[in-house]
Design a protein around this motif. Structure first.
Motif, mmCIF file in Angstrom:
data_model
loop_
_atom_site.group_PDB
_atom_site.id
_atom_site.type_symbol
_atom_site.label_atom_id
_atom_site.label_comp_id
_atom_site.label_asym_id
_atom_site.label_seq_id
_atom_site.Cartn_x
_atom_site.Cartn_y
_atom_site.Cartn_z
ATOM 1 N N SER A 160 -5.609 2.114 -0.798
ATOM 2 C CA SER A 160 -4.590 1.956 -1.837
ATOM 3 C C SER A 160 -4.223 0.522 -2.181
ATOM 4 O O SER A 160 -3.450 0.312 -3.095
ATOM 5 N N GLY A 161 -4.737 -0.455 -1.528
ATOM 6 C CA GLY A 161 -4.289 -1.826 -1.748
ATOM 7 C C GLY A 161 -5.032 -2.570 -2.834
ATOM 8 O O GLY A 161 -5.347 -3.729 -2.664
ATOM 9 N N ALA A 176 -2.116 3.397 -6.279
ATOM 10 C CA ALA A 176 -2.441 1.997 -6.526
ATOM 11 C C ALA A 176 -1.683 1.529 -7.758
ATOM 12 O O ALA A 176 -1.340 2.327 -8.632
ATOM 13 N N ARG A 216 0.855 -1.180 0.000
ATOM 14 C CA ARG A 216 0.000 0.000 0.000
ATOM 15 C C ARG A 216 0.892 1.231 0.000
ATOM 16 O O ARG A 216 2.015 1.177 0.493
#
Length: 189
Positions: free
Chosen positions: A100-101, A64, A46
């Motif tokens: 963000s993952g 991302a 992340r």
């Protein structure tokens, strides 16, 4: 005189046939060649980027990976005014890290940062970034890695020598202090 660069094998000078490339770990996708081993970027789980513009405030956004493995900015773009950045910075970073993952489609246009510099009232990327201090907060292998960026005239390059690693269970106060110290030591504006 050998007309092929060093590292090519299979052809002799003047033989008329093109030498073969040595066996390397390469993937091809739509004619683009890139190494399979991406080093540090392959380990990032992340990522959040922070831009400290001094009295103008602190700007943050999550990043991302695209399906092609390129790390790009994604919404939301957040601005913390200078007075609240010390209290809210780490809570905002952890919220953005949660976003963000994921993998996103590879973009056709490279305008992901336009909302960021419009939020700051700047006309373009150079005007926004020129006077900012930059840092990324990445989750890598169960740890936070805070990496300051160095302005090279076009963008920021991560300064791995000054990166700070913190445990994921570290207190918010310690993480926020380390982050703000890194940003302050890197401030150019």
């Amino acid at each position: 005189m050998n007309r092929w660069p060093i590292g090519y094998t299979g052809g002799k000078c003047g033989s008329g046939r093109r030498p073969r490339l040595p066996n390397r770990s390469v993937q091809t996708w739509r004619g683009l060649r890139y190494p399979r081993d991406r080093g540090y970027h392959a380990m990032i789980e992340r990522s959040v980027c922070l831009y400290d513009r001094g009295p103008d405030g602190l700007y943050l956004h999550p990043s991302a990976f695209t399906h092609m493995g390129v790390l790009v900015a994604i919404p939301p773009f957040v601005r913390l005014v200078a007075e609240e950045k010390t209290e809210k910075v780490w809570n905002t970073v952890t919220e953005l890290l949660q976003l963000s993952g994921r993998r996103i489609p590879h973009p056709d246009r490279w305008d992901q940062l336009d909302p960021l510099f419009h939020l700051a009232g700047c006309k373009n990327w150079r005007a926004f970034a020129r006077s900012a201090s930059f840092c990324t907060v990445d989750v890598v292998g169960g740890r936070y890695v805070l990496t300051p960026g160095v302005w090279d005239g076009k963008g920021y390059a991560g300064d791995q020598a000054r990166a700070v690693e913190l445990a994921l269970d570290e207190s918010h106060a310690v993480c926020a202090e380390a982050l703000l110290r890194l940003l302050a030591s890197n401030f150019t504006g």
